[in-house]
Each structure stands twice: as C-alpha cells, then as structure tokens.
Scaffold this active site. Structure first.
Site, PDB file in Angstrom:
ATOM      1  CB  VAL A  61    -108.739  80.233 -25.429  1.00  8.10           C
ATOM      2  CG1 VAL A  61    -107.509  80.809 -25.920  1.00  8.10           C
ATOM      3  CG2 VAL A  61    -108.725  80.046 -24.067  1.00  8.10           C
ATOM      4  CE1 TYR A  62    -105.640  84.447 -27.776  1.00  8.27           C
ATOM      5  CE2 TYR A  62    -106.101  85.670 -29.732  1.00  8.27           C
ATOM      6  CZ  TYR A  62    -105.106  85.053 -29.113  1.00  8.27           C
ATOM      7  OH  TYR A  62    -104.070  84.907 -29.331  1.00  8.27           O
ATOM      8  CB  SER A  63    -112.951  87.055 -24.957  1.00 10.98           C
ATOM      9  OG  SER A  63    -112.152  88.236 -24.356  1.00 10.98           O
ATOM     10  CG  ASN A  64    -115.983  81.117 -23.440  1.00 13.32           C
ATOM     11  OD1 ASN A  64    -115.509  79.967 -23.684  1.00 13.32           O
ATOM     12  ND2 ASN A  64    -117.075  81.212 -22.847  1.00 13.32           N
TER      13      ASN A  64
END
Length: 344
Positions: A61-64
């Site tokens: 989920v970190y920066s997609n």
C-alpha cells in the site's frame, strides 16, 4: 549492529531495520514522507549494509506499490545480503477482492509483491490489518501453503488487537499452521500503549515486536520544543491527521527529559529515543526511516551504546501515563501488581 531473534523463530534480525515508506513516495501521506528514487535508495541501502542493517520493511500500500518497486531496484544484485519484510491486507483497488486476507487476495498480493520486488521469496510477510470477514483458518492455511511453496519464509502481523492476535495463534497451534512470529506495532516514548496488553502477549507467546514510528510520528526529532512554533519543514504540517495523537503537555515533558539526557550523553534526541526502545522487552527491531543520508546516519547512531538505568528511569517517568482499564487497578500504587507484574 546487534542481532536479535525475531520472536520465537530462528531468524536473526538487526536491532535497527529500515522503513522504505519514503521510497517512491506519492500522495498526501507517502509523498510527505519522501519520494526517494531508485538511485538514492541504492545509496541508502549501501549505508545500511555497511552498518550491518540488513532488514528492509515496506508494504504494497506504500505509494500503491512504488515503494516495493524502488526497494527491488535498490537491492538488485545483492538479494542474498538483505532481508525483505513487506505487508498486505489494506486496499489496493476498488474491487471486492482487492483488500483483506482471503485466500484469493493473499495469493495475488504475494505474487504482485514478488514481481515488484524482483525476487522469488519474501523473508517476512505481515498482515497489515486484521480481516474480520475471513476465517482465521483460511488466512493461516493460505500463509502456510505459501511458506511451503517457498514464497514466504516467516509470517507476522501489524496493528492487531490482542484478541485478534491471540485468536490467530490459538488456531495455528490447534491446526498446525504457521505461527506469527512478528508484530509490527506503534511504540515510542510518546506512545506506550503497546506495553499494556500486546507486550505481555508477545512475551508469553514468542512474538517479537518490530516498532514503527519510534520518534512518535516525527515529534521526537529534537526540533519541537515547548513554547515554540512547529518548524516550517516538519512533515507534521501535512501528516499529523494520519498519525497517532499525542497530548502536547506530555510531549513537552518527554522532550524536556530527552534534552537533559542529551546533555549528559552527547547523543541526539532521536538517538536517545530509539535507544530507549531498544532496551524494552520483546522488541526485536526498531524501524528507522530516512529521507536522506544525513538522517540515516543520525539514526544509525542509536546503536553501539546504552542508556544508564537512571536515564531509562527518567524517561520512563516522563512518558508514563495512567494505564487503561482493566490494567489501572493493578498498576497504581497500592494495587495488586504482584499478581501480574508488568514487564516494564
């Protein structure tokens, strides 16, 4: 660098690990953390490895997914020198199976993470949140299958409540599934909730803590002081609403104590705050972040020395708060702590 066992597993991890949330940063939260590209990330990884820091933590989920991609580029050609930790379960799309920990979601999430990281295995996969809609047996059997397939080495969780973690551990024991060996938790001098329930659970069940945001969401950098405005460059201007809340007076009390010890030791406020965490029970590794080389080298200076018992006691007193129910009757003076003594 000191190395510690990760919970009750045989895996040894460095006392400090690197949080790659700044890699490839985009959006209101991760963009404010940093936007390190692959070239700069490789330089930061170089410095980490020189210091013996070998564990790198990220999440889909970190920066997609961009954080995983940049980390994969940064470690290319030296996969055997590093340990990779990543997380999944938070939403990665709008579809009905784009979030959670169902079998279909976990298998796809692991395949996607392997592709982005450019590797054939993940050393530690952690569930980023408890999925109340999926039976724990389905979650654990899927993770066990991924371990058996060689795609995962160890499994853990992040931000679970005590009952959620204990329910999962009980199911793993009953059915012979893989047990969680790590719990990535928020823990800092201005956020000690971990100590009341999750720390005793981890101690009893052999689950090691990976402490995230050891500087209290950027509040213990040494730049925030009583009766002074928030520094212009502080990320708190943009990200305070996303992070754990901290009462101002409590923060200033802790900072005052850190300042005194900084004078005594010649160490910086962040180094002292991180070193305090390294002395706590069940802590396997403290996750440090850095937007640049200077910040990284500063944080690496938190190891190789130890606070004195007197300095630890001073920080304990400055950061202490009344325990929540059902713990406060037994933690306050005159209570019955001898029946269930706290670990700290």
């Amino acid at each position: 660098m000191d190395y510690r066992r990760l919970g009750n597993s045989g895996l040894k991890v460095p006392a400090l690990s690197f949080g790659a949330g700044t890699f490839g940063g985009s959006g209101p939260l991760f963009g404010a953390w940093g936007n390190t590209d692959a070239k700069e990330a490789r330089r930061l990884v170089d410095i980490c490895l020189e210091a013996g820091l070998t564990l790198f933590d990220t999440a889909d989920v970190y920066s997609n997914g961009a954080s995983e991609e940049v980390l994969g580029e940064a470690i290319k050609g030296r996969r055997n020198e590093v340990l990779i930790s990543t997380k999944t379960s938070l939403p990665m799309g709008e579809g009905p199976n784009d979030a959670g920990s169902s079998r279909v979601r976990l298998i796809k999430a692991v395949e996607d993470a392997l592709r982005r990281l450019g590797t054939d295995h993940i050393d530690l996969l952690q569930l980023h949140a408890y999925d109340a809609g999926t039976p724990v047996e389905e979650v654990l059997s899927t993770l066990s299958g991924l371990v058996s397939a060689g795609k995962l080495r160890y499994v853990g969780v992040s931000n679970f409540a005590g009952w959620e973690l204990m329910k999962s551990l009980a199911a793993a024991e009953k059915h012979g599934f893989q047990r969680y060996v790590a719990h990535q938790v928020y823990y800092s001098l201005v956020g000690r909730d971990y100590e009341y329930e999750l720390m005793p659970l981890g101690h009893d069940q052999g689950v090691g803590a990976l402490a995230w945001s050891p500087l209290g969401w950027g509040r213990l950098t040494g730049k925030i002081r009583r009766n002074q405005p928030l520094p212009a460059g502080s990320r708190l201007h943009q990200t305070a609403e996303f992070g754990p809340p901290v009462d101002d007076e409590r923060l200033y009390k802790v900072v005052d104590a850190l300042d005194v010890i900084a004078q005594e030791t010649g160490k910086s406020v962040p180094q002292i705050a991180i070193n305090w965490l390294l002395q706590r029970p069940t802590v396997s590794s403290v996750i440090i972040g850095a937007r640049n080389e200077e910040q990284l080298r500063q944080n690496l200076g938190a190891v190789g020395w130890s606070l004195t018992p007197e300095q630890i006691a001073k920080l304990d007193a400055a950061s202490a708060v009344t325990a929540p129910y059902p713990y406060f009757p037994y933690r306050r003076p005159g209570g019955f702590a001898q029946l269930n003594p706290p670990l700290v």
